[in-house]
Design an enzyme around this catalytic site. Sequence first.
Site, PDB file in Angstrom:
ATOM      1  N   ASN A 196      49.903   1.101  37.453  1.00 47.53           N
ATOM      2  CA  ASN A 196      51.150   0.430  37.163  1.00 47.53           C
ATOM      3  C   ASN A 196      52.327   1.599  37.182  1.00 47.53           C
ATOM      4  O   ASN A 196      52.387   2.233  36.100  1.00 47.53           O
ATOM      5  CB  ASN A 196      51.245  -0.395  36.007  1.00 47.53           C
ATOM      6  CG  ASN A 196      52.714  -1.117  35.847  1.00 47.53           C
ATOM      7  OD1 ASN A 196      53.634  -0.654  36.703  1.00 47.53           O
ATOM      8  ND2 ASN A 196      52.833  -1.634  34.705  1.00 47.53           N
ATOM      9  N   LYS A 226      55.415   1.512  37.332  1.00 54.35           N
ATOM     10  CA  LYS A 226      56.785   1.112  36.804  1.00 54.35           C
ATOM     11  C   LYS A 226      57.995   1.616  37.438  1.00 54.35           C
ATOM     12  O   LYS A 226      57.764   1.898  38.795  1.00 54.35           O
ATOM     13  CB  LYS A 226      56.801   1.699  35.197  1.00 54.35           C
ATOM     14  CG  LYS A 226      55.339   1.169  34.434  1.00 54.35           C
ATOM     15  CD  LYS A 226      55.377   1.383  33.038  1.00 54.35           C
ATOM     16  CE  LYS A 226      54.195   0.743  32.404  1.00 54.35           C
ATOM     17  NZ  LYS A 226      53.947   1.125  31.029  1.00 54.35           N
ATOM     18  N   HIS A 286      54.022  -8.577  32.468  1.00 56.49           N
ATOM     19  CA  HIS A 286      53.775  -7.359  31.903  1.00 56.49           C
ATOM     20  C   HIS A 286      54.659  -7.385  30.383  1.00 56.49           C
ATOM     21  O   HIS A 286      55.995  -8.058  30.395  1.00 56.49           O
ATOM     22  CB  HIS A 286      54.255  -6.154  32.730  1.00 56.49           C
ATOM     23  CG  HIS A 286      54.184  -4.732  32.113  1.00 56.49           C
ATOM     24  ND1 HIS A 286      54.455  -4.169  31.053  1.00 56.49           N
ATOM     25  CD2 HIS A 286      52.573  -4.185  32.109  1.00 56.49           C
ATOM     26  CE1 HIS A 286      53.978  -2.913  30.763  1.00 56.49           C
ATOM     27  NE2 HIS A 286      52.899  -2.879  31.517  1.00 56.49           N
ATOM     28  N   GLU A 338      56.766  -5.380  29.324  1.00 57.91           N
ATOM     29  CA  GLU A 338      57.958  -4.963  29.586  1.00 57.91           C
ATOM     30  C   GLU A 338      59.065  -6.030  30.131  1.00 57.91           C
ATOM     31  O   GLU A 338      60.157  -5.858  29.946  1.00 57.91           O
ATOM     32  CB  GLU A 338      58.078  -3.593  30.333  1.00 57.91           C
ATOM     33  CG  GLU A 338      57.435  -2.265  29.546  1.00 57.91           C
ATOM     34  CD  GLU A 338      56.660  -1.449  30.204  1.00 57.91           C
ATOM     35  OE1 GLU A 338      56.909  -1.136  31.422  1.00 57.91           O
ATOM     36  OE2 GLU A 338      55.984  -0.527  29.441  1.00 57.91           O
ATOM     37  N   GLU A 376      46.989  -5.509  27.071  1.00 57.74           N
ATOM     38  CA  GLU A 376      47.834  -4.372  26.869  1.00 57.74           C
ATOM     39  C   GLU A 376      48.544  -4.744  25.615  1.00 57.74           C
ATOM     40  O   GLU A 376      49.572  -5.250  25.356  1.00 57.74           O
ATOM     41  CB  GLU A 376      48.780  -4.358  27.852  1.00 57.74           C
ATOM     42  CG  GLU A 376      48.369  -4.052  29.318  1.00 57.74           C
ATOM     43  CD  GLU A 376      49.300  -3.410  30.078  1.00 57.74           C
ATOM     44  OE1 GLU A 376      48.579  -2.445  30.789  1.00 57.74           O
ATOM     45  OE2 GLU A 376      50.321  -3.687  30.272  1.00 57.74           O
ATOM     46  N   GLY A 423      52.433   3.730  26.464  1.00 58.84           N
ATOM     47  CA  GLY A 423      53.298   4.516  26.620  1.00 58.84           C
ATOM     48  C   GLY A 423      53.413   5.323  25.195  1.00 58.84           C
ATOM     49  O   GLY A 423      54.221   6.421  24.933  1.00 58.84           O
ATOM     50  N   SER A 457      47.837   3.559  27.148  1.00 56.39           N
ATOM     51  CA  SER A 457      47.517   5.100  26.852  1.00 56.39           C
ATOM     52  C   SER A 457      45.959   5.378  27.103  1.00 56.39           C
ATOM     53  O   SER A 457      45.527   6.221  26.540  1.00 56.39           O
ATOM     54  CB  SER A 457      47.888   5.404  25.270  1.00 56.39           C
ATOM     55  OG  SER A 457      49.121   5.009  25.026  1.00 56.39           O
TER      56      SER A 457
HETATM   57  P1  13P Z   1      50.643   3.608  29.495  1.00 56.86           P
HETATM   58  O1  13P Z   1      49.114   3.787  30.405  1.00 56.86           O
HETATM   59  O2  13P Z   1      51.587   4.390  29.918  1.00 56.86           O
HETATM   60  O3  13P Z   1      50.305   3.554  28.137  1.00 56.86           O
HETATM   61  O4  13P Z   1      50.910   2.111  30.129  1.00 56.86           O
HETATM   62  C1  13P Z   1      50.342   1.140  30.259  1.00 56.86           C
HETATM   63  C2  13P Z   1      50.914  -0.011  30.876  1.00 56.86           C
HETATM   64  O5  13P Z   1      51.712  -0.518  30.472  1.00 56.86           O
HETATM   65  C3  13P Z   1      50.202  -0.300  32.218  1.00 56.86           C
HETATM   66  O6  13P Z   1      50.616  -1.827  32.603  1.00 56.86           O
END
Ligand code: 13P
Length: 248
Positions: free
Chosen positions: A9, A11, A94, A96, A166, A172, A211
């Site tokens: 992903n 982003k 997601h 976010e 997640e 992150g 992560s």
């Molecule tokens: P990270 O791997 O950067 O922690 O992000 C995970 C994520 O949100 C994948 O959709």
Amino acid sequence: MRQTLVAGNWKLNGSKESIEELLKGVLSGMSEVKSDVAVCAPYVYIPLVEELLKDTDVAFGSQDISMYESGAYTGEISGAMLTDFSCKFSIVGHSERRTLFGEKDADTAKKFAAAQKYGLTPILCVGELLEERENGTTEAVVARQLDAVINLVGVEALEKAVIAYEPVWAIGTGKTASPQQAQDVHAFIRSKIANLNKSVAEKIQILYGGSVNGGNADELFAMPDIDGGLIGGASLKADDFLAICQAG
Ligand code: 13P
């Protein structure tokens, strides 16, 4: 046995130049990869990704999708538009989108339905906030997020979907859920689905996200109910992403 899937992903990251370099790097290492692999790109780069991944084993998708089909919805991208560019996956719900852009469980459910209507495989994200984990409501939160989708589309629709667990506190942050913490929630998700339909529960791929990197992917993917990963930061560098794709 469920096939492992590793999906990137990206982003809000990338440029024409960096995406070309990244995908060329990923493709050069694919001969050693047994997992299925996909990348979810920002909308505007999907035509470029389609071109770069033509006739390869790497699939691609979007990071979101409109719940609407067409009409006066400025800024939205529909399922029909995505399938015009051979997208296979759409991430929906997601964290976010949920926490930063106010997406509600019911919106996510409509997006899930919109993706399937056009033959896209939704990657449905679920997961708890740190305070929810700390106050012991992880399962209740994940159940509520799943129920919103199941109540709208029915449990059978999960047969053509992927779930990504997640935990928001692991995204992150460099703080990965331990393999056992993740496994416990994955097992909970699978058993919840099994209560409604055993065969769907057996088949559905449940990915872990938060992560994941080349150093922890093996351990995570070795857990019985973890069928791969949804990867943020580590999907932006070919070597890092390939190390995860080669795990499990
Ligand atoms: P990270 O791997 O950067 O922690 O992000 C995970 C994520 O949100 C994948 O959709």
